[in-house]
Design a protein around this motif. Structure first.
Motif, mmCIF file in Angstrom:
data_model
loop_
_atom_site.group_PDB
_atom_site.id
_atom_site.type_symbol
_atom_site.label_atom_id
_atom_site.label_comp_id
_atom_site.label_asym_id
_atom_site.label_seq_id
_atom_site.Cartn_x
_atom_site.Cartn_y
_atom_site.Cartn_z
ATOM 1 N N ASP A 117 0.860 -1.191 0.000
ATOM 2 C CA ASP A 117 0.000 0.000 0.000
ATOM 3 C C ASP A 117 0.896 1.239 0.000
ATOM 4 N N PRO A 118 0.803 2.102 -1.017
ATOM 5 C CA PRO A 118 1.675 3.275 -1.094
ATOM 6 C C PRO A 118 1.311 4.389 -0.100
ATOM 7 N N LYS A 119 0.248 4.217 0.639
ATOM 8 C CA LYS A 119 -0.157 5.166 1.703
ATOM 9 C C LYS A 119 -0.390 6.579 1.174
ATOM 10 N N PHE A 120 -1.111 6.673 0.061
ATOM 11 C CA PHE A 120 -1.499 7.987 -0.444
ATOM 12 C C PHE A 120 -2.517 8.600 0.506
ATOM 13 N N PRO A 121 -2.596 9.927 0.540
ATOM 14 C CA PRO A 121 -3.627 10.555 1.380
ATOM 15 C C PRO A 121 -5.012 10.074 0.952
ATOM 16 N N LEU A 122 -5.920 9.987 1.908
ATOM 17 C CA LEU A 122 -7.285 9.601 1.577
ATOM 18 C C LEU A 122 -7.845 10.602 0.594
ATOM 19 N N ARG A 123 -8.668 10.138 -0.315
ATOM 20 C CA ARG A 123 -9.271 11.060 -1.270
ATOM 21 C C ARG A 123 -10.586 11.587 -0.707
ATOM 22 N N SER A 124 -11.157 12.571 -1.375
ATOM 23 C CA SER A 124 -12.359 13.237 -0.864
ATOM 24 C C SER A 124 -13.571 12.320 -0.799
ATOM 25 N N GLN A 125 -13.632 11.317 -1.669
ATOM 26 C CA GLN A 125 -14.720 10.345 -1.590
ATOM 27 C C GLN A 125 -14.135 9.010 -1.162
ATOM 28 N N LYS A 126 -14.664 8.478 -0.072
ATOM 29 C CA LYS A 126 -14.164 7.216 0.451
ATOM 30 C C LYS A 126 -14.379 6.103 -0.576
ATOM 31 N N ILE A 127 -13.418 5.216 -0.677
ATOM 32 C CA ILE A 127 -13.516 4.121 -1.635
ATOM 33 C C ILE A 127 -14.432 3.038 -1.084
ATOM 34 N N ARG A 128 -14.086 2.512 0.043
ATOM 35 C CA ARG A 128 -14.867 1.501 0.747
ATOM 36 C C ARG A 128 -14.068 1.085 1.969
ATOM 37 N N ASP A 129 -14.606 0.178 2.765
ATOM 38 C CA ASP A 129 -13.848 -0.254 3.926
ATOM 39 C C ASP A 129 -13.703 -1.771 3.936
ATOM 40 N N ALA A 130 -13.034 -2.282 4.955
ATOM 41 C CA ALA A 130 -12.671 -3.707 5.028
ATOM 42 C C ALA A 130 -13.888 -4.636 5.041
ATOM 43 N N ARG A 131 -15.061 -4.130 5.405
ATOM 44 C CA ARG A 131 -16.259 -4.987 5.414
ATOM 45 C C ARG A 131 -16.580 -5.525 4.029
ATOM 46 N N HIS A 132 -16.114 -4.857 3.000
ATOM 47 C CA HIS A 132 -16.401 -5.255 1.626
ATOM 48 C C HIS A 132 -15.362 -6.234 1.072
ATOM 49 N N GLY A 133 -14.424 -6.658 1.892
ATOM 50 C CA GLY A 133 -13.412 -7.619 1.457
ATOM 51 C C GLY A 133 -12.060 -6.974 1.243
ATOM 52 N N PRO A 134 -11.044 -7.817 1.013
ATOM 53 C CA PRO A 134 -9.671 -7.311 0.881
ATOM 54 C C PRO A 134 -9.430 -6.610 -0.456
ATOM 55 N N THR A 135 -8.384 -5.811 -0.470
ATOM 56 C CA THR A 135 -7.937 -5.147 -1.701
ATOM 57 C C THR A 135 -6.438 -5.384 -1.848
ATOM 58 N N SER A 136 -5.912 -5.118 -3.030
ATOM 59 C CA SER A 136 -4.476 -5.234 -3.318
ATOM 60 C C SER A 136 -4.033 -3.977 -4.055
ATOM 61 N N TRP A 137 -2.739 -3.690 -3.983
ATOM 62 C CA TRP A 137 -2.137 -2.614 -4.766
ATOM 63 C C TRP A 137 -1.166 -3.231 -5.764
ATOM 64 N N ILE A 138 -1.199 -2.724 -6.993
ATOM 65 C CA ILE A 138 -0.269 -3.162 -8.023
ATOM 66 C C ILE A 138 0.300 -1.938 -8.735
ATOM 67 N N SER A 139 1.435 -2.151 -9.379
ATOM 68 C CA SER A 139 2.023 -1.143 -10.256
ATOM 69 C C SER A 139 1.887 -1.668 -11.678
#
Length: 188
Positions: free
Chosen positions: A116-138
């Motif tokens: 996770d590159p730890k970018f600042p949170l954006r103005s609209q929340k994406i979602r939270d952990a209740r919706h399942g895991p996420t991954s970061w890729i380049s």
């Protein structure tokens, strides 16, 4: 000889990468970030829900050169689910996407799973952990079809949740605050 001007910006989420709003959408435009000179153009675009590095210039030749396949573009992408090396391999070799109503095979590129590159949170929340895991890729590509990176991740079964362009050629997003604009002497 005309003295051209060049800019590097960190485009915020929700902003249109243009100076005019033909659809009259209730979104902000690039001109709200800075008093750009007449004739300034974005070099390529980032769609409204995308963020990150955007280059602007008053020089059409510079714009054309940077949009060419000569310059690699790197994106950090948060995807829905836990992506594996199998899907990363598919992304590297190229995947079939739709473009202009036809099937298109993307050119080979680079892809890797990243922390996770730890970018600042954006103005609209994406979602939270209740919706399942996420991954970061380049993902690094040298082409730029309409919404290509989003279509690529969807093609391997991992829809894009957040897309941030972090590099074009040797120009990096690093240390630019969201919405920040800096003027530079040249872009190439």
């Amino acid at each position: 000889m005309k003295n051209h001007r060049h800019f590097i910006i960190h485009k915020p989420w929700g902003m249109i990468s243009q100076f005019v709003n033909p659809a009259k959408r209730k979104k902000s435009l690039l001109g709200e970030l800075y008093n750009f000179p007449e004739g300034t153009m974005a070099i390529g675009r980032l769609d409204v829900p995308s963020e990150g590095l955007l280059l602007l210039t008053t020089d059409g030749k510079v714009s054309e050169a940077i949009r060419s396949s000569k310059y690699e573009k790197e994106y950090y992408v948060q995807v829905d689910g836990v992506i594996t090396e199998n899907e990363i391999h598919q992304l590297k070799k190229g995947v079939e996407i739709g473009f202009n109503g036809k099937k298109y095979m993307t050119k080979p590129g680079k892809a890797a799973i990243i922390e996770d590159p730890k970018f600042p949170l954006r103005s609209q929340k994406i979602r939270d952990a209740r919706h399942g895991p996420t991954s970061w890729i380049s993902i690094c590509i040298r082409e730029g079809k309409f919404r290509q990176v989003r279509k690529m991740t969807a093609a391997v079964g991992f829809p894009t949740l957040r897309l941030i362009r972090v590099r074009i050629g040797n120009i990096k997003l690093e240390n630019l605050e969201v919405g920040e604009v800096i003027e530079v002497d040249n872009l190439m």
